[in-house]
Design a protein around this motif. Structure first.
Motif, mmCIF file in Angstrom:
data_model
loop_
_atom_site.group_PDB
_atom_site.id
_atom_site.type_symbol
_atom_site.label_atom_id
_atom_site.label_comp_id
_atom_site.label_asym_id
_atom_site.label_seq_id
_atom_site.Cartn_x
_atom_site.Cartn_y
_atom_site.Cartn_z
ATOM 1 N N PHE A 158 -0.146 -2.570 5.611
ATOM 2 C CA PHE A 158 0.798 -2.086 4.606
ATOM 3 C C PHE A 158 0.842 -2.933 3.332
ATOM 4 C CE2 PHE A 158 2.973 -5.003 7.396
ATOM 5 C CZ PHE A 158 3.834 -5.730 6.594
ATOM 6 N N ARG A 166 5.558 1.250 -2.107
ATOM 7 C CA ARG A 166 6.964 1.005 -1.747
ATOM 8 C C ARG A 166 7.090 -0.286 -0.958
ATOM 9 N NH1 ARG A 166 9.259 5.324 2.203
ATOM 10 N NH2 ARG A 166 8.463 3.888 3.796
ATOM 11 N N ILE A 200 0.867 -1.176 0.000
ATOM 12 C CA ILE A 200 0.000 0.000 0.000
ATOM 13 C C ILE A 200 0.907 1.230 0.000
ATOM 14 C CG2 ILE A 200 -1.711 1.310 1.323
ATOM 15 C CD1 ILE A 200 -2.710 -1.408 2.420
ATOM 16 N N GLY A 201 0.704 2.112 -0.949
ATOM 17 C CA GLY A 201 1.573 3.270 -1.078
ATOM 18 C C GLY A 201 2.661 3.079 -2.118
ATOM 19 N N ALA A 254 5.971 0.841 5.186
ATOM 20 C CA ALA A 254 5.327 2.154 5.094
ATOM 21 C C ALA A 254 5.382 2.963 6.382
ATOM 22 C CB ALA A 254 3.871 1.982 4.662
ATOM 23 N N ASP A 255 5.547 2.301 7.535
ATOM 24 C CA ASP A 255 5.577 3.037 8.804
ATOM 25 C C ASP A 255 6.998 3.408 9.239
ATOM 26 O OD1 ASP A 255 6.399 0.457 9.314
ATOM 27 O OD2 ASP A 255 5.244 0.226 11.157
#
Length: 204
Positions: free
Chosen positions: A82, A7, A4-5, A12-13
């Motif tokens: 993610f 990458r 998600i996003g 992601a966090d």
């Protein structure tokens, strides 16, 4: 599955976790740190240890890679936070399984990949995993392909290898596997390709 996003690494966090420890880090610094992590990944002979990968980026940021920060960066979070599967994945795997197709995963990944798949609801479809961080080598090393087919008790000629990297599919074909490059957004002429996972159903 896809991140998600967009990458894959770092997770992601990553930025928010680091900012919780040092709120002075800027977006530009994060970009340079992630580039350093990408280089470290690309030059490693196998998927590196998670902590070693994070240490490279933290040193680039000038942040002390304390045991607490490293633990926070690798803490378990639900995969759905993610990761997500493509719309055609679960229904295709379900149908392949119904037709008796045995499946294994060959992936340049960390050892927790089976847990991620389980969290996304697709782990039940795979009998075996060939994971780079476990085997100590990356695709296209023949050991990656052979580990998976051997775990299924099949010869290369009995297997169809699918990957979104055409070069890795070409390597599998040279080893005697059938192969298809999964190219969702573009056509590939060098190796046989498919544009959707659903097209696999035509082979079984």
């Amino acid at each position: 599955m896809r991140p998600i996003g967009g990458r894959w690494n770092p997770r992601a966090d990553f930025e928010q976790t680091v900012l919780d420890h040092d709120p002075s880090i800027t977006p530009g610094q994060f970009m340079k740190a992630i580039a350093a992590g990408d280089h470290f990944f690309a030059t490693s002979s196998s998927t590196p240890e998670n902590d070693d990968y994070h240490r490279v980026m933290l040193r680039q940021l000038g942040v002390e890679p304390s045991s607490q920060l490293l633990a926070d960066l690798r803490r378990e979070v639900p995969p759905a936070v993610f990761l997500e599967t493509y719309p055609d994945v679960e229904e295709t795997l379900e149908e392949l399984s119904r037709r008796g197709v045995r499946m294994a995963v060959v992936s340049d990944a960390w050892p927790n990949l089976p847990d991620l798949h389980a969290g996304l609801g697709i782990g039940r479809f795979f009998e075996a995993y060939a994971i780079s961080a476990v085997l100590g080598c990356n695709k296209p090393d023949p050991r990656m392909y052979h580990h998976a087919s051997a775990a299924l008790g099949l010869t290369p000629a009995q297997c169809l290898f699918v990957d979104d990297d055409p070069e890795l599919v070409a390597a599998a074909i040279r080893l005697g596997y059938a192969g298809r490059a999964l190219c969702r957004d573009s056509a590939v002429s060098d190796v046989p390709s498919i544009s959707s996972l659903t097209e696999l159903l035509d082979f079984f």
